[in-house]
Design an enzyme around this catalytic site. Sequence first.
Site, PDB file in Angstrom:
ATOM      1  N   GLN A 210     -13.095   6.934   3.160  1.00 53.26           N
ATOM      2  CA  GLN A 210     -12.710   5.809   2.314  1.00 53.26           C
ATOM      3  C   GLN A 210     -13.145   4.494   2.954  1.00 53.26           C
ATOM      4  O   GLN A 210     -12.420   3.902   3.746  1.00 53.26           O
ATOM      5  CB  GLN A 210     -11.197   5.802   2.074  1.00 53.26           C
ATOM      6  N   PHE A 211     -14.339   4.027   2.577  1.00 56.63           N
ATOM      7  CA  PHE A 211     -14.861   2.791   3.152  1.00 56.63           C
ATOM      8  C   PHE A 211     -14.016   1.579   2.777  1.00 56.63           C
ATOM      9  O   PHE A 211     -14.016   0.571   3.485  1.00 56.63           O
ATOM     10  CB  PHE A 211     -16.327   2.570   2.747  1.00 56.63           C
ATOM     11  N   THR A 212     -13.238   1.678   1.702  1.00 55.88           N
ATOM     12  CA  THR A 212     -12.444   0.528   1.258  1.00 55.88           C
ATOM     13  C   THR A 212     -11.306   0.192   2.224  1.00 55.88           C
ATOM     14  O   THR A 212     -10.685  -0.867   2.087  1.00 55.88           O
ATOM     15  CB  THR A 212     -11.885   0.732  -0.164  1.00 55.88           C
TER      16      THR A 212
END
Length: 147
Positions: free
Chosen positions: A78-80
Amino acid sequence: MRVVIQRCKRARVTVEGKVTGEIGSGLMVLVGVTHEDTEKDAKYLADKVAGLRIFEDEEGKMNRSVTDAGGSVLSVSQFTLYGDARKGRRPSFIEAARPEQAEGLYEAFNAFVRANGLEVQTGVFGADMDVELVNAGPVTILLDSRE
């Protein structure tokens, strides 16, 4: 490297209608990677995830790890987690590692969790995923290898 850990009764990831990872009792772990991260960060957080005592013992105290509780891990990239929304209304993701770096460290994290004796199910790196979870407690912990 950052992880959001959620104690769960069950969790599942679906990509294009197909289940790619599913667990019963255990931990749902969202994994974010930044530019400076190395395998040392991945190992540190994997060991923390495996040993974090957030499952209840016989006396109702959080005194057992996912390993002690016989649970599994569902790991989702999850890059967010590196989204910065301090300015304006649209988050900046400049602190998130590029996919070519992040994928290897995400896979290393999963390998280190498995090396702790845990079953690890995963999503699909970089895919648009539907994530379902029944959070137990709720118990949600944020860990950062840099803090």
